[in-house]
Design an enzyme around this catalytic site. Sequence first.
Site, PDB file in Angstrom:
ATOM      1  N   LEU A   1     -38.776  59.929 -20.129  1.00  0.00           N
ATOM      2  CA  LEU A   1     -39.761  59.414 -21.075  1.00  0.00           C
ATOM      3  C   LEU A   1     -39.513  57.986 -21.557  1.00  0.00           C
ATOM      4  O   LEU A   1     -40.186  57.530 -22.494  1.00  0.00           O
ATOM      5  CB  LEU A   1     -39.911  60.358 -22.289  1.00  0.00           C
ATOM      6  CG  LEU A   1     -40.304  61.797 -21.937  1.00  0.00           C
ATOM      7  CD1 LEU A   1     -40.520  62.615 -23.195  1.00  0.00           C
ATOM      8  CD2 LEU A   1     -41.545  61.834 -21.048  1.00  0.00           C
ATOM      9  N   ASP A   2     -38.585  57.273 -20.935  1.00  0.00           N
ATOM     10  CA  ASP A   2     -38.435  55.845 -21.258  1.00  0.00           C
ATOM     11  C   ASP A   2     -37.927  55.091 -20.032  1.00  0.00           C
ATOM     12  O   ASP A   2     -36.963  54.322 -20.103  1.00  0.00           O
ATOM     13  CB  ASP A   2     -37.486  55.656 -22.444  1.00  0.00           C
ATOM     14  CG  ASP A   2     -37.706  54.310 -23.146  1.00  0.00           C
ATOM     15  OD1 ASP A   2     -38.757  53.669 -22.898  1.00  0.00           O
ATOM     16  OD2 ASP A   2     -36.845  53.898 -23.940  1.00  0.00           O
ATOM     17  N   VAL A   3     -38.584  55.334 -18.905  1.00  0.00           N
ATOM     18  CA  VAL A   3     -38.211  54.667 -17.660  1.00  0.00           C
ATOM     19  C   VAL A   3     -38.739  53.235 -17.692  1.00  0.00           C
ATOM     20  O   VAL A   3     -39.950  53.011 -17.768  1.00  0.00           O
ATOM     21  CB  VAL A   3     -38.782  55.413 -16.432  1.00  0.00           C
ATOM     22  CG1 VAL A   3     -38.424  54.679 -15.149  1.00  0.00           C
ATOM     23  CG2 VAL A   3     -38.272  56.846 -16.396  1.00  0.00           C
TER      24      VAL A   3
ATOM     25  N   THR B   1     -41.973  53.342 -24.278  1.00  0.00           N
ATOM     26  CA  THR B   1     -42.144  51.905 -24.429  1.00  0.00           C
ATOM     27  C   THR B   1     -43.526  51.473 -23.980  1.00  0.00           C
ATOM     28  O   THR B   1     -43.977  51.856 -22.907  1.00  0.00           O
ATOM     29  CB  THR B   1     -41.068  51.158 -23.605  1.00  0.00           C
ATOM     30  OG1 THR B   1     -39.780  51.538 -24.080  1.00  0.00           O
ATOM     31  CG2 THR B   1     -41.222  49.655 -23.730  1.00  0.00           C
TER      32      THR B   1
ATOM     33  N   ARG C   1     -38.437  47.562 -26.438  1.00  0.00           N
ATOM     34  CA  ARG C   1     -37.925  47.836 -27.786  1.00  0.00           C
ATOM     35  C   ARG C   1     -36.509  47.307 -27.919  1.00  0.00           C
ATOM     36  O   ARG C   1     -35.878  46.934 -26.950  1.00  0.00           O
ATOM     37  CB  ARG C   1     -37.978  49.322 -28.094  1.00  0.00           C
ATOM     38  CG  ARG C   1     -37.123  50.196 -27.197  1.00  0.00           C
ATOM     39  CD  ARG C   1     -37.383  51.665 -27.473  1.00  0.00           C
ATOM     40  NE  ARG C   1     -36.660  52.484 -26.528  1.00  0.00           N
ATOM     41  CZ  ARG C   1     -35.564  53.152 -26.843  1.00  0.00           C
ATOM     42  NH1 ARG C   1     -35.063  53.070 -28.049  1.00  0.00           N
ATOM     43  NH2 ARG C   1     -34.966  53.904 -25.945  1.00  0.00           N
TER      44      ARG C   1
END
Length: 275
Positions: free
Chosen positions: A86-88, A126, A275
Site C-alpha cells: 500500500l505504499d509502493v 502516497t 511524504r
Amino acid sequence: MQFLAEVQTISSIHHINLVRLIGFCAEKSHRLLVYEYMPKRSLDRWIYRRHDNSPLDWSTRCKIITHIAKGLSYLHEECTKRIAHLDVKPQNILLDDNFNAKLSDFGLCKLIDRDTSQVVTRMRGTPGYLAPEWLTSQITEKADVYSFGVVVMEIICARKNLDTAGSEESIHLITLVEEKVNSDQLVDLIDKNSTDMQAHKQDAIQMMKLAMWCLQTDYKRRPNMSEVVGVLEGNMNADTNISNNFVATSPIFFGIAGNVSYSSPPLVSDVSGPR
C-alpha cells in the site's frame, strides 16, 4: 500502531527482494527500525536525475523492475495471508551495490485473509500512486499492482509521476501516457538522457505496455504480480486487450474517501505526493 505493524510484518516475512529487519527500538516516544544497509539508497535518487548520477542502463532498469515484481508477488501470493504493501513508490525501493532492489517501509501494509475478496480501510499511501478504488475505500492487493505500474513508467521515463516543473500539459505522467498511447507516440516518453535506453526503444515500449496492463482503472482487469513476473521472465505474454484510459475521472469515485478531504474532487492519480 503503524510502527508496530511494520515490525510485526517485516519480522515474519523473508524474501530476497524485501529489505531485512535487523532490529528495532520502541522506548516511550523513541522508535527506530534498523534495516540491512543498502549502499545505493533509494530508487528515486537514480531515476529522477536529482543527484547527478549517470542514467541507469536498460538491463539495470529491467532488473530493478523484476525485483520489485518478485517482492510484491511474494507478499500477495506466497504468504499465509495476502499482504498489501500500500505504499509502493521509488522512495520505498532500496538498492544494494549491484542495483538489486528490495521493497521497504511496511508501515502502511494491510493483511487480507485468503478467503476475503477485498477489505475496507481508510485511504493510505502516497498521492500519485493510489489506485482508483482507493476513493471507495474498498481495496485488494491489486492496489499495489496499480502503484507498480506507475513506478515502472517512472523508471522508463526517468521522471516523477507528478512533476510541476514542466508545462501544465505534462505535469501528470499517467495522463501523458494515456495521450501518447492513443496517438501512437509512446516512444516520446522514453528517457532521452540515456543513449542505452534510446537503443532499446522497442523493448522499453513493451515494458510500458506491461505497465499499462497494471494501470487498468478496473482492478479486476489488472494482472496478478505472479503474472507480471511471468511476462518479465519471458514465460507468458502481457494482455493486449486493455483499456487505454488509466486515470479515473468518473464522479462515482469522488466524495466517498472516508477520512480524507479535499477542496475539490481530485483525479485519482493526483491524490498523492512524496511524504
